[in-house]
Every structure is written in C-alpha cells, then in structure tokens.
Design an enzyme around this catalytic site. Structure first.
Site, PDB file in Angstrom:
ATOM      1  N   GLN A 172       0.844  -1.196   0.000  1.00 35.07           N
ATOM      2  CA  GLN A 172       0.000   0.000   0.000  1.00 35.07           C
ATOM      3  C   GLN A 172       0.881   1.248   0.000  1.00 35.07           C
ATOM      4  O   GLN A 172       1.832   1.364   0.750  1.00 35.07           O
ATOM      5  CB  GLN A 172      -0.971  -0.001   1.172  1.00 35.07           C
ATOM      6  CG  GLN A 172      -0.367  -0.082   2.559  1.00 35.07           C
ATOM      7  CD  GLN A 172      -1.439  -0.043   3.631  1.00 35.07           C
ATOM      8  OE1 GLN A 172      -2.625   0.031   3.363  1.00 35.07           O
ATOM      9  NE2 GLN A 172      -1.009  -0.083   4.879  1.00 35.07           N
ATOM     10  N   HIS A 194      -2.592   0.116  -3.886  1.00 37.66           N
ATOM     11  CA  HIS A 194      -3.475   0.730  -2.899  1.00 37.66           C
ATOM     12  C   HIS A 194      -3.939   2.111  -3.378  1.00 37.66           C
ATOM     13  O   HIS A 194      -5.104   2.321  -3.665  1.00 37.66           O
ATOM     14  CB  HIS A 194      -2.795   0.790  -1.528  1.00 37.66           C
ATOM     15  CG  HIS A 194      -3.478   1.610  -0.488  1.00 37.66           C
ATOM     16  ND1 HIS A 194      -2.996   2.832  -0.089  1.00 37.66           N
ATOM     17  CD2 HIS A 194      -4.582   1.404   0.248  1.00 37.66           C
ATOM     18  CE1 HIS A 194      -3.778   3.338   0.844  1.00 37.66           C
ATOM     19  NE2 HIS A 194      -4.751   2.496   1.064  1.00 37.66           N
ATOM     20  N   ASP A 236      -7.635   1.088  -3.775  1.00 33.54           N
ATOM     21  CA  ASP A 236      -8.669   1.382  -2.787  1.00 33.54           C
ATOM     22  C   ASP A 236      -9.203   2.785  -3.065  1.00 33.54           C
ATOM     23  O   ASP A 236      -8.461   3.767  -2.997  1.00 33.54           O
ATOM     24  CB  ASP A 236      -8.086   1.304  -1.378  1.00 33.54           C
ATOM     25  CG  ASP A 236      -9.154   1.312  -0.295  1.00 33.54           C
ATOM     26  OD1 ASP A 236     -10.311   1.637  -0.600  1.00 33.54           O
ATOM     27  OD2 ASP A 236      -8.824   0.986   0.862  1.00 33.54           O
ATOM     28  N   GLU A 273     -11.169  -1.720  -4.615  1.00 30.93           N
ATOM     29  CA  GLU A 273     -11.638  -1.906  -3.234  1.00 30.93           C
ATOM     30  C   GLU A 273     -12.547  -0.751  -2.832  1.00 30.93           C
ATOM     31  O   GLU A 273     -12.240   0.413  -3.085  1.00 30.93           O
ATOM     32  CB  GLU A 273     -10.448  -1.984  -2.285  1.00 30.93           C
ATOM     33  CG  GLU A 273     -10.831  -2.176  -0.825  1.00 30.93           C
ATOM     34  CD  GLU A 273      -9.635  -2.358   0.081  1.00 30.93           C
ATOM     35  OE1 GLU A 273      -9.819  -2.217   1.309  1.00 30.93           O
ATOM     36  OE2 GLU A 273      -8.518  -2.632  -0.424  1.00 30.93           O
ATOM     37  N   ASP A 307     -14.726  -3.895   1.577  1.00 30.08           N
ATOM     38  CA  ASP A 307     -14.004  -3.338   2.720  1.00 30.08           C
ATOM     39  C   ASP A 307     -14.989  -2.677   3.677  1.00 30.08           C
ATOM     40  O   ASP A 307     -15.270  -3.191   4.748  1.00 30.08           O
ATOM     41  CB  ASP A 307     -12.950  -2.344   2.248  1.00 30.08           C
ATOM     42  CG  ASP A 307     -12.156  -1.738   3.406  1.00 30.08           C
ATOM     43  OD1 ASP A 307     -12.282  -2.224   4.538  1.00 30.08           O
ATOM     44  OD2 ASP A 307     -11.394  -0.772   3.182  1.00 30.08           O
ATOM     45  N   GLN A 329     -11.918  -8.326   1.953  1.00 34.47           N
ATOM     46  CA  GLN A 329     -10.827  -8.041   2.889  1.00 34.47           C
ATOM     47  C   GLN A 329     -11.200  -8.530   4.279  1.00 34.47           C
ATOM     48  O   GLN A 329     -12.252  -8.176   4.817  1.00 34.47           O
ATOM     49  CB  GLN A 329     -10.485  -6.547   2.976  1.00 34.47           C
ATOM     50  CG  GLN A 329      -9.366  -6.355   3.998  1.00 34.47           C
ATOM     51  CD  GLN A 329      -8.835  -4.968   4.175  1.00 34.47           C
ATOM     52  OE1 GLN A 329      -7.909  -4.766   4.955  1.00 34.47           O
ATOM     53  NE2 GLN A 329      -9.376  -3.987   3.477  1.00 34.47           N
ATOM     54  N   LYS A 331     -10.168  -7.864   7.674  1.00 41.76           N
ATOM     55  CA  LYS A 331      -9.428  -6.800   8.346  1.00 41.76           C
ATOM     56  C   LYS A 331      -9.085  -7.281   9.748  1.00 41.76           C
ATOM     57  O   LYS A 331      -9.855  -7.117  10.692  1.00 41.76           O
ATOM     58  CB  LYS A 331     -10.264  -5.518   8.373  1.00 41.76           C
ATOM     59  CG  LYS A 331      -9.437  -4.269   8.329  1.00 41.76           C
ATOM     60  CD  LYS A 331     -10.205  -3.129   7.698  1.00 41.76           C
ATOM     61  CE  LYS A 331      -9.289  -2.055   7.207  1.00 41.76           C
ATOM     62  NZ  LYS A 331      -9.971  -1.019   6.426  1.00 41.76           N
TER      63      LYS A 331
END
Length: 425
Positions: A172, A194, A236, A273, A307, A329, A331
């Site tokens: 990321q 990312h 993302d 994402e 996410d 994801q 997390k």
C-alpha cells in the site's frame, strides 16, 4: 506447559488514528495533521498518534511470548469498536483477562483464544484490539510449547494444509502513490499499489484522474519491474466511485467507467476496493451485488473488493453468502482473535470469493508477523504489507517472516523424512 503470568505495556503502533467522519465531512489537511474538531466519539484530535498494548504471556519455563493489541486507522467508523486507548485497557489485560488465562495449558491455543473471544468481562465483550493482541501472544506461546511454527499451530487448529511458498503480498502506497509504487515495481511486488484514492480531487470529477494513474501503473510497471513482471493492480477508492457517479451501480455510465479502468490496466488484472460506501451493511451488500451483476452482464473483468461494512466474521460471511465481492478483505484487528481471521479465510473456500488477509497501517511489527502465519496456514489469496505507510518496512516484515517460516518448515520436513528412512533401514 502452563501460563504463569500476563503483562501489558502501553506503546505506539505503526501509524495514526484518524477520525474518518471528520475527514469525509471536509476537515482541511494542515501538513500532516488536520484543522478542525473531531466528530467521532473518543477522539481528541482528527489525527492522533496510534497506540498499541504490548502483551507478554509468560510460561512456567520462564519464556515470554508477545502479542500486540492494535486497532485500525479509522477506528470507531463503519460499525467498528471505539477508539482504542492503551492506558485504559492495560488493567483489563492484567486483571480479568489474566485471571482467566493463568494456569491454563499453553498448548490449548484455540480453547484459550475462544475463551476470550466468546466470554464477557464485566458485562461486555472485550474490545477487538484486546482479543487480537492477546491471541497473538497465546499463539506464540503454543508454538513454543509444541516446538513448531505458528503456521503449524494454526493449520492444526483450523484443519488446513499450509502454503508451501509465500502468499502474494499486497503493498500500500499511501498518499505517496507514485514514489512508493515505483519502489514496489523495482521489488516486483505481486499486488499493488493501494493508491489511497479518498477524495474527488484524487479520482477526478469524472474519474479521469484515476484513469490517468492506472495508465501510468501499466506503463511504469514494465519500465521498472523485473523481467516477466506480471502484477495485479489493487486500488482502494474509499467509496469515491459512488461519490462521483452515484447509484444505480449497474447503469451504463458506471459500467463504462469500470471498462475504461480495465482497458487502462490491460493486460494486467485490476481490482477495485470499496467502490462505494452507502452507510450500512445491508445496503452496502445490495450495492456491491448490483455492481457485480452489471459488470458481469457487460463482460467487464474488473474485480470488486469488499471493505466498508465488512468488519466482523459475521460481516465476512454475509458478503460471501450474497456473492457481493470477488475479493473480501479480512481486516484482522476488526475480527478480534487472530484465529477468527483464519476462520474467515477458510469460510471463503469453495466459493467464488477470494480471501485477502488485510489489516491496517496502524498495527505493529509483532501483529504483522503473526498475520503472516495466518496467511501461510490458510493459503490466503493475498496478504497486506504492514505496518506503516512507507511500504518498504511493512513489505520486509511480512515477506521475510513468510520466507523464513517456509524455509524452516521445509528443513523440518527434510529432517523428518531422513529420520524415517533411517528408521526403516
């Protein structure tokens, strides 16, 4: 071997806590910080130092095994537990948590972790960060007690066959989306970058800025990457496609934009994402399903990653069951005990959804190494390089932990095979 003592020490994590609601409501960035007042409960500032609670589990042989309690950068948002304050929770770990665990067998990892995961302490569940950190220390203690790796302990407990090579690492970039990504290209990182596309300015009024960035990724990856470099792009967008285009997400304008992203990334695969954030789990699932169906009908090959509103094990299960994502994801700090992350990866087995073992830049080197073992034990589709937003440090920590563990497991297998041959002779 029994657990003798548990100690807790407040410390710092690898990044910062940010009040996501305040930022989305227009807080102005001032250098590295933000001007304005926080709006999420528990925050003193919109951006404040990340914290960890270092947990040491001491066994009766005198060995000490560590785990780090950590919470995500955007704590208190999207249905997550409130802001984690290490000083506040240290007495909880050294008090009621220690009382439950002292005297128990270190080898009983899953039972010990489930005791914290499912139990109530003073009338409520433990904060996810506590479950996360203490379970890491319990895992390390169990591996020491059995004389094996944390990967093997998890694989035995979860009933999996571990990966035989490192899982693809996802780098990321943070806001430094050009320089950090070039670092990733040079190192041949398999999944990247990312991008941190969290404002209209970064995506463009009509999405044009993101398209230009993806075009740059495609060209620059081949200029800087190793021979035969075949990256997967993972960006993302923090709901910004939804902000720019709005519902419904299966209409031509939205689908055409995803087709343009696919064309810009070609010949490499791309996954997006958090394409939208519509405010609650059920609405988010419906929006994601709508988008996926629209893309499938149009033959657009961009994968969608869940996410927002996908935090707990129950959330992961809901997204997977409804087919709301190509990739989900997991997390890790939001799931609580580290074994729950492994169970969530396993839940994706046999479905059309791939498991991305994620987490947050706001973790520590200890929690990142622990997650590397979850990735290996479950053979996840990809695992996040963490902590921090500098890329290099997190990539080194996660990649090297996996390589070291694979090498050790290979040595152990060769030694076992040699002993078996000698016994047969």
């Amino acid at each position: 071997m029994r657990i003798e003592a548990i100690h807790a020490t407040p410390g710092y994590s690898g990044f910062f806590f940010d009040d996501q609601r305040a930022i989305k409501e227009g807080a102005r960035q001032d250098g590295f910080t933000y001007d304005g007042d926080p709006v999420t409960e528990g925050f003193d500032e919109i951006r404040q130092a990340g914290e960890t609670l270092i947990v040491d589990v001491e066994l009766e042989d005198g060995s000490v095994h560590r785990g780090d309690c950590a919470a995500v950068q955007y704590s208190g948002a999207g249905g997550r537990d409130p802001l984690f304050r290490a000083e506040e929770y240290a007495p909880v770990v050294e008090g009621p948590v220690a009382e439950e665990l002292i005297g128990r067998e270190a080898s009983d990892f899953l039972a010990n972790a489930d005791l914290l995961e499912n139990g109530e302490f003073e009338g409520s569940r433990l904060h996810t960060a506590i479950r996360y950190g203490v379970s890491q220390a319990l895992l390390a203690a169990a591996a020491h007690d059995s004389g094996t790796t944390r990967t093997d302990v998890l694989a035995d407990e979860l009933g999996t066959e571990p990966a035989t090579e490192p899982v693809p690492v996802f780098g990321q970039s943070g806001d430094n989306r050009y320089v950090n990504t070039e670092k990733m290209f040079v190192k041949g990182v398999p999944v990247l970058p990312h991008g941190l596309i969290n404002s209209v300015e970064k995506i463009g009024e009509d999405g044009e800025t993101l398209l230009e960035y993806v075009d740059w990724l495609t060209r620059r990856s081949q200029e800087l990457g190793p021979d035969g470099y075949d990256p997967r792009f993972h960006i993302d967008v923090y709901g910004m496609i939804g902000e720019v285009f709005g519902a419904s997400y299966d209409r031509d304008e939205v689908v055409d934009y995803f087709r343009a992203l696919e064309d810009a990334a070609a010949p490499f695969p791309i996954q997006i994402e958090g394409p939208m954030d519509v405010g609650d789990r059920e609405a988010q699932i419906e929006a994601m399903v709508e988008l996926r169906e629209g893309l499938a009908d149009a033959g657009v090959g961009v994968d969608v990653v869940a996410d927002e509103w996908c935090n707990t094990f129950e959330d992961v299960r809901a997204f997977v069951d409804r087919g709301a994502a190509d990739v989900v994801q997991i997390k890790t700090p939001d799931l609580g005990g580290i074994h729950r992350s492994g169970q969530a990866v396993r839940y994706c087995e046999g479905t059309d959804t791939r498991a991305y073992l994620g987490g947050t830049c706001n973790e520590t080197e200890t929690s990142a190494r622990a997650c590397a073992h979850v990735a290996l034990a479950t053979d996840a589709a990809q695992v996040l390089a963490k902590p921090g937003m500098g890329f290099d440090e997190g990539y080194m920590i996660v990649e090297n932990e996996m390589r070291r563990t694979v090498n050790r497991r290979n040595r152990d297998r060769r030694r076992t095979n040699t002993d078996e041959v000698a016994a047969d002779d």
